[in-house]
Design an enzyme around this catalytic site. Structure first.
Site, PDB file in Angstrom:
ATOM      1  CE1 TYR A   1      -4.199  -1.371  -0.297  1.00  9.30           C
ATOM      2  CE2 TYR A   1      -3.727  -2.592   1.710  1.00  9.30           C
ATOM      3  CZ  TYR A   1      -4.539  -2.348   0.612  1.00  9.30           C
ATOM      4  OH  TYR A   1      -5.689  -3.089   0.427  1.00  9.30           O
TER       5      TYR A   1
ATOM      6  CB  THR B   1     -12.787   2.689  -3.186  1.00 10.32           C
ATOM      7  OG1 THR B   1     -11.939   2.633  -4.337  1.00 10.32           O
ATOM      8  CG2 THR B   1     -11.952   2.547  -1.924  1.00 10.32           C
TER       9      THR B   1
ATOM     10  NE  ARG C   1     -13.510  -2.990  -2.947  1.00  4.98           N
ATOM     11  CZ  ARG C   1     -12.528  -2.268  -3.478  1.00  4.98           C
ATOM     12  NH1 ARG C   1     -12.787  -1.387  -4.438  1.00  4.98           N
ATOM     13  NH2 ARG C   1     -11.286  -2.423  -3.064  1.00  4.98           N
TER      14      ARG C   1
ATOM     15  CG  ASN D   1     -12.556  -2.004   0.362  1.00  2.42           C
ATOM     16  OD1 ASN D   1     -11.694  -2.807   0.672  1.00  2.42           O
ATOM     17  ND2 ASN D   1     -12.296  -0.897  -0.308  1.00  2.42           N
TER      18      ASN D   1
HETATM   19  P1  DAT Z   1      -9.101   0.545  -4.114  1.00  2.00           P
HETATM   20  O1  DAT Z   1      -8.920  -0.541  -3.074  1.00  2.00           O
HETATM   21  O2  DAT Z   1     -10.497   0.582  -4.662  1.00  2.00           O
HETATM   22  O3  DAT Z   1      -8.039   0.516  -5.187  1.00  2.00           O
HETATM   23  P2  DAT Z   1      -7.660   2.815  -3.001  1.00  2.00           P
HETATM   24  O4  DAT Z   1      -6.440   2.292  -3.696  1.00  2.00           O
HETATM   25  O5  DAT Z   1      -8.016   4.245  -3.229  1.00  2.00           O
HETATM   26  O6  DAT Z   1      -8.942   1.941  -3.341  1.00  2.00           O
HETATM   27  O7  DAT Z   1      -7.490   2.616  -1.428  1.00  2.00           O
HETATM   28  C1  DAT Z   1      -6.894   1.449  -0.915  1.00  2.00           C
HETATM   29  C2  DAT Z   1      -7.685   1.004   0.288  1.00  2.00           C
HETATM   30  O8  DAT Z   1      -7.587   1.983   1.320  1.00  2.00           O
HETATM   31  C3  DAT Z   1      -9.189   0.843   0.048  1.00  2.00           C
HETATM   32  O9  DAT Z   1      -9.500  -0.411  -0.519  1.00  2.00           O
HETATM   33  C4  DAT Z   1      -9.730   0.993   1.423  1.00  2.00           C
HETATM   34  C5  DAT Z   1      -8.806   2.028   2.054  1.00  2.00           C
HETATM   35  N1  DAT Z   1      -9.373   3.374   1.938  1.00  2.00           N
HETATM   36  C6  DAT Z   1      -9.487   4.128   0.825  1.00  2.00           C
HETATM   37  N2  DAT Z   1     -10.053   5.304   1.063  1.00  2.00           N
HETATM   38  C7  DAT Z   1     -10.312   5.315   2.407  1.00  2.00           C
HETATM   39  C8  DAT Z   1     -10.897   6.248   3.303  1.00  2.00           C
HETATM   40  N3  DAT Z   1     -11.339   7.436   2.886  1.00  2.00           N
HETATM   41  N4  DAT Z   1     -10.998   5.899   4.622  1.00  2.00           N
HETATM   42  C9  DAT Z   1     -10.562   4.695   5.054  1.00  2.00           C
HETATM   43  N5  DAT Z   1      -9.992   3.773   4.271  1.00  2.00           N
HETATM   44  C10 DAT Z   1      -9.869   4.070   2.963  1.00  2.00           C
END
Ligand code: DAT
Ligand code: MG
Length: 147
Positions: free
Chosen positions: A49, A91, A102, A112
């Protein structure tokens, strides 16, 4: 032929959704290349991440993803990276369409259910984090020509 990294998160594993989720990608016609149940170290989670390390939720994200086993998978197929993202839904599960993983099973944005690579570059990077080259099974299915 494209490959993507998909990972059922600790919430999906503990809610007994592995079979249901694997089944969706199998029925779609994609090919399973590798899979394992594994618990991420803090270091692996932070690497995976890494793009989010400045975000306010980074600590919570790392602590959640390391809180229990995940089901790590590599899937192969035409356009599998973006099709898997469509099948996952957006997301935030509260906004994800019904019929998506989801949308059907998630409630909170931080829990999620599933992760999926978002581009060919991230797929290559993420597959290499979780699997050795020799763990990736390359095999031919005639059905790949049809779907
Ligand atoms: P995705 O998993 O759809 O690629 P992302 O890369 O933007 O989404 O974010 C990675 C993960 O971080 C996501 O699956 C859940 C967490 N996340 C994202 N936005 C968040 C938020 N606003 N608050 C808490 N967790 C969040
Ligand atoms: Mg992402």
């Amino acid at each position: 032929m494209e490959r993507t990294y998909l990972m059922i998160k600790p919430d999906g594993v503990q809610r007994n959704l592995i079979g249901e989720i694997v089944s969706r990608f199998e029925k779609k016609g994609f090919t399973l290349v590798a899979a394992k149940l594994t618990t991420l170290s803090k270091e692996t989670a932070e690497t995976h991440y890494g793009e989010h390390k400045e975000r306010p939720f980074f600590g919570e994200l790392v602590s959640f993803i390391t809180s229990g086993p995940v089901f790590a998978m590599v899937w192969e197929g035409n356009n599998v990276i973006s099709t898997a993202r469509t099948m996952m839904g957006t997301t935030n599960p509260a906004e994800a369409a019904p019929g998506t993983i989801r949308g059907d099973y998630g409630v909170q944005v931080s829990m999620n259910v599933i992760h999926g690579s978002d581009s060919p570059e991230s797929a290559e990077r993420e597959i290499a984090i979780f699997f050795k080259e020799e763990e990736l099974n390359t095999y031919e299915k005639n059905v790949n020509k049809w779907v």
